[in-house]
Design an enzyme around this catalytic site. Structure first.
Site, PDB file in Angstrom:
ATOM      1  N   TYR A 118       0.849  -1.189   0.000  1.00 23.71           N
ATOM      2  CA  TYR A 118       0.000   0.000   0.000  1.00 23.71           C
ATOM      3  C   TYR A 118       0.882   1.235   0.000  1.00 23.71           C
ATOM      4  O   TYR A 118       1.942   1.242   0.617  1.00 23.71           O
ATOM      5  CB  TYR A 118      -0.864   0.039   1.266  1.00 23.71           C
ATOM      6  CG  TYR A 118      -1.817  -1.114   1.409  1.00 23.71           C
ATOM      7  CD1 TYR A 118      -3.164  -0.966   1.106  1.00 23.71           C
ATOM      8  CD2 TYR A 118      -1.376  -2.358   1.850  1.00 23.71           C
ATOM      9  CE1 TYR A 118      -4.052  -2.022   1.245  1.00 23.71           C
ATOM     10  CE2 TYR A 118      -2.255  -3.420   1.989  1.00 23.71           C
ATOM     11  CZ  TYR A 118      -3.586  -3.247   1.685  1.00 23.71           C
ATOM     12  OH  TYR A 118      -4.454  -4.294   1.817  1.00 23.71           O
ATOM     13  N   HIS A 126      -7.299   0.333  -1.525  1.00 22.87           N
ATOM     14  CA  HIS A 126      -7.008  -1.041  -1.931  1.00 22.87           C
ATOM     15  C   HIS A 126      -5.526  -1.094  -2.271  1.00 22.87           C
ATOM     16  O   HIS A 126      -4.972  -0.124  -2.789  1.00 22.87           O
ATOM     17  CB  HIS A 126      -7.844  -1.437  -3.151  1.00 22.87           C
ATOM     18  CG  HIS A 126      -9.304  -1.533  -2.847  1.00 22.87           C
ATOM     19  ND1 HIS A 126      -9.831  -2.560  -2.107  1.00 22.87           N
ATOM     20  CD2 HIS A 126     -10.341  -0.719  -3.153  1.00 22.87           C
ATOM     21  CE1 HIS A 126     -11.133  -2.388  -1.982  1.00 22.87           C
ATOM     22  NE2 HIS A 126     -11.471  -1.269  -2.606  1.00 22.87           N
ATOM     23  N   LYS A 157      -4.663  -5.235  -9.778  1.00 16.68           N
ATOM     24  CA  LYS A 157      -3.463  -4.739  -9.108  1.00 16.68           C
ATOM     25  C   LYS A 157      -2.271  -4.895 -10.042  1.00 16.68           C
ATOM     26  O   LYS A 157      -2.268  -5.755 -10.905  1.00 16.68           O
ATOM     27  CB  LYS A 157      -3.215  -5.524  -7.817  1.00 16.68           C
ATOM     28  CG  LYS A 157      -4.367  -5.376  -6.832  1.00 16.68           C
ATOM     29  CD  LYS A 157      -4.151  -6.159  -5.592  1.00 16.68           C
ATOM     30  CE  LYS A 157      -5.331  -6.138  -4.659  1.00 16.68           C
ATOM     31  NZ  LYS A 157      -6.061  -4.911  -4.510  1.00 16.68           N
TER      32      LYS A 157
END
Length: 181
Positions: A118, A126, A157
């Site tokens: 993160y 997210h 991602k």
């Protein structure tokens, strides 16, 4: 110094106020009562750290780890990690490097990766990246790379392969990003 007790392959921070302090420092660990607290004040129960997190925090002199009533040193904690977690040395090397680069690093197991990272915080965003740690000597096939990519694509991602030279602990990062054409 904050104390944590080793329990198998985890370290428990029993003191809830100390657990909040550790979580506040960089979103370390998982509270027993809530999956993704939005703030340390949401934590009402003890905090569980992975051995990787515990070793990192111990090396930083933030916690001391207790086993059988005695403080254990980083070398013994490292040895316990090596005995209990496959690829511990490789994973710790990558974890430490990412933390030193100021990322918030969490387990990526639910995504089929080693880590989710993160830029802000879990619970507030997210994870934009999934990380897979690979030893520089390890051979990987194109199909394995595609498999890694499928996981990151299905979860929206970016995939980062962290390629580790175990001899000198250097790491090269390669990011894969899916594009719509």
């Amino acid at each position: 110094m904050i104390q944590g007790e080793i329990l198998g392959d985890k370290v428990l921070i029993n003191d809830v106020e100390k657990a909040k302090e550790i979580y506040k420092l960089g979103y370390y660990g998982k509270p027993l009562d809530i999956t993704k607290p939005k703030s340390p004040e949401d934590i009402k129960k003890p905090l569980i750290l992975s051995l990787i997190e515990a070793l990192y925090l111990s090396k930083k002199k933030i916690i001391e780890v207790i086993r059988d009533g005695k403080v254990i040193d980083d070398a013994l904690l490292y040895k316990i990690g090596m005995e209990n977690i496959p690829r511990f040395e490789l994973l710790y090397t990558v974890y430490e490097d990412l933390r030193e680069k100021k990322f918030v690093v969490r387990s990526g197991m639910k995504y089929g990766a080693d880590f989710a990272i993160y830029t802000v915080a879990p619970g507030l965003e997210h994870a934009p990246y999934l990380v897979i740690a690979i030893d520089e000597e390890q051979e990987i096939s194109p199909n394995e790379i595609l498999g890694f990519g499928r996981v990151s694509h299905s979860t929206r991602k970016n995939l980062i392969l962290s390629i580790v030279n175990q001899r000198n602990r250097s790491i090269r990062y390669i990011m894969f990003k899916w594009l719509k054409l």
